[in-house]
Design a protein around this motif. Structure first.
Motif, short mmCIF file in Angstrom:
data_model
loop_
_atom_site.label_atom_id
_atom_site.label_comp_id
_atom_site.label_asym_id
_atom_site.label_seq_id
_atom_site.Cartn_x
_atom_site.Cartn_y
_atom_site.Cartn_z
N ASN A 185 -61.34 -18.34 -38.47
CA ASN A 185 -61.36 -19.52 -39.34
C ASN A 185 -61.81 -20.76 -38.58
N LEU A 186 -61.32 -20.88 -37.35
CA LEU A 186 -61.68 -22.04 -36.54
C LEU A 186 -63.16 -22.01 -36.18
N MET A 187 -63.68 -20.83 -35.85
CA MET A 187 -65.11 -20.70 -35.55
C MET A 187 -65.95 -21.07 -36.76
N ASP A 188 -65.55 -20.58 -37.93
CA ASP A 188 -66.28 -20.92 -39.16
C ASP A 188 -66.27 -22.43 -39.40
N LEU A 189 -65.13 -23.03 -39.12
CA LEU A 189 -65.01 -24.48 -39.29
C LEU A 189 -65.96 -25.23 -38.35
N ILE A 190 -65.99 -24.83 -37.09
CA ILE A 190 -66.84 -25.50 -36.11
C ILE A 190 -68.32 -25.31 -36.47
N LYS A 191 -68.68 -24.09 -36.90
CA LYS A 191 -70.06 -23.85 -37.31
C LYS A 191 -70.44 -24.73 -38.49
N GLY A 192 -69.51 -24.88 -39.43
CA GLY A 192 -69.77 -25.71 -40.60
C GLY A 192 -69.98 -27.17 -40.25
N LEU A 193 -69.32 -27.60 -39.19
CA LEU A 193 -69.45 -28.99 -38.76
C LEU A 193 -70.59 -29.18 -37.77
N GLU A 194 -71.25 -28.05 -37.40
CA GLU A 194 -72.32 -28.03 -36.40
C GLU A 194 -71.79 -28.59 -35.07
N ARG A 195 -72.30 -29.73 -34.65
CA ARG A 195 -71.81 -30.34 -33.40
C ARG A 195 -70.56 -31.14 -33.76
N ALA A 196 -69.40 -30.46 -33.63
CA ALA A 196 -68.18 -31.00 -34.22
C ALA A 196 -67.43 -31.93 -33.27
N ILE A 229 -67.58 -20.88 -27.60
CA ILE A 229 -67.81 -22.31 -27.81
C ILE A 229 -67.99 -22.99 -26.46
N GLU A 230 -68.52 -24.19 -26.50
CA GLU A 230 -68.58 -25.02 -25.29
C GLU A 230 -68.32 -26.46 -25.70
N ARG A 231 -68.02 -27.29 -24.70
CA ARG A 231 -67.79 -28.72 -24.94
C ARG A 231 -68.93 -29.47 -24.24
N PRO A 232 -70.02 -29.77 -24.97
CA PRO A 232 -71.19 -30.40 -24.36
C PRO A 232 -70.90 -31.78 -23.77
N GLU A 233 -69.93 -32.45 -24.35
CA GLU A 233 -69.48 -33.73 -23.81
C GLU A 233 -68.07 -33.98 -24.32
N GLU A 234 -67.41 -34.91 -23.72
CA GLU A 234 -66.02 -35.16 -24.08
C GLU A 234 -65.90 -35.54 -25.55
N GLY A 235 -64.97 -34.84 -26.23
CA GLY A 235 -64.72 -35.15 -27.63
C GLY A 235 -65.56 -34.36 -28.61
N TYR A 236 -66.41 -33.42 -28.10
CA TYR A 236 -67.29 -32.65 -28.98
C TYR A 236 -67.20 -31.15 -28.65
N ILE A 237 -67.45 -30.32 -29.68
CA ILE A 237 -67.43 -28.86 -29.53
C ILE A 237 -68.63 -28.30 -30.28
N LYS A 238 -69.23 -27.24 -29.74
CA LYS A 238 -70.25 -26.53 -30.50
C LYS A 238 -70.16 -25.04 -30.20
N THR A 239 -70.62 -24.23 -31.16
CA THR A 239 -70.54 -22.78 -31.02
C THR A 239 -71.72 -22.26 -30.20
N LEU A 240 -71.50 -21.12 -29.53
CA LEU A 240 -72.55 -20.48 -28.73
C LEU A 240 -72.98 -19.15 -29.33
N LYS A 241 -72.13 -18.53 -30.17
CA LYS A 241 -72.46 -17.22 -30.74
C LYS A 241 -72.46 -17.32 -32.24
#
Length: 241
Positions: A185-196, A229-241
């Motif tokens: 569910n969390l992965m789906d949420l992050i994907k939906g928000l793109e660069r969350a 997932i990875e954290r490209p910068e502080e305060g942001y998350i994006k999916t890798l798979k």
């Protein structure tokens, strides 16, 4: 619950990777070399990881053997490598039966199998998605220590692989279904928000799934460690798979 459980099964991805119309294998239960059709399947199980299965169809005896050739890493799963599940002809036309037995792990991660003695012991997912009969109903005979069986269509090899997972693999998984569903569910949420934004993930996860901030943090750490997932910068998350 049925809707949720159906989602669990849909998250199991089974792909046939090789077909051998004629091949041979050694049947340990018969202590014989047998011949027939052999298929290989790559399985991506959302709960436990990557598997490789070999399915051998013995046309002469009307038996199908499912064997785990390759398992995910870990002490528990390593003990399942080479394990088999046998599906045999029932008295019901076109259906094969499997005596229901569940894997269980002790405090030292030693794996044993236990034949279920009552309907209450059968996992809910098995009862919801497979036909259950008594051993006597399925075979027309009695046998000590054999009580309940599943029934599968003769050609439905994917269903047989799923039963292997439900009976032998999921009961010993270190991660529970509930925990894994939260991660999905969390992965789906992050994907939906793109660069969350992390704060948006906290907010929406709380609103939609009732997750607390500490729950989300624990899931994010797990997803990051597994490379999803990875954290490209502080305060942001994006999916890798």
């Amino acid at each position: 619950m049925v809707g949720v459980s159906l989602r669990f099964l849909k998250e199991i991805k089974i792909t046939k990777v090789e077909e051998r119309p004629e091949d041979a294998w050694f049947d340990l239960s018969l202590r014989q070399l047998r011949e027939g059709r052999v298929h290989f399947y790559r399985v991506r199980d959302f709960l436990t990881g990557e598997w490789l299965f070999k399915v051998c169809s013995d046309r002469e005896l009307g038996r199908v053997m499912v064997r785990a050739l390759k398992c995910p890493p870990g002490r528990r799963f390593a003990q399942l490598e080479g394990n088999t599940m046998m599906f045999q002809k029932s008295v019901i036309e076109g259906l094969l039966y499997d005596v229901i037995s569940l894997a269980q792990a002790d405090e030292k991660d030693q794996i044993r199998r236990r034949v279920v003695g009552s309907m209450e012991e059968i996992p809910a997912l098995v009862k919801e998605h497979f036909e259950i009969k008594s051993y006597e109903e399925a075979t027309g005979k009695r046998a000590p220590g054999k009580y309940w069986v599943t029934l599968s269509e003769e050609g439905d090899e994917k269903a047989m692989i799923i039963l292997f997972l439900l009976e032998r693999v999921w009961p010993i998984s270190p991660t529970s279904l509930e925990e894994r569903l939260k991660s999905i569910n969390l992965m789906d949420l992050i994907k939906g928000l793109e660069r969350a934004k992390t704060e948006d993930v906290y907010r929406v996860a709380g609103e939609q799934f009732g997750l607390r901030k500490e729950d989300v943090d624990a899931l994010l750490v797990s997803l990051e460690r597994s490379g999803q997932i990875e954290r490209p910068e502080e305060g942001y998350i994006k999916t890798l798979k």
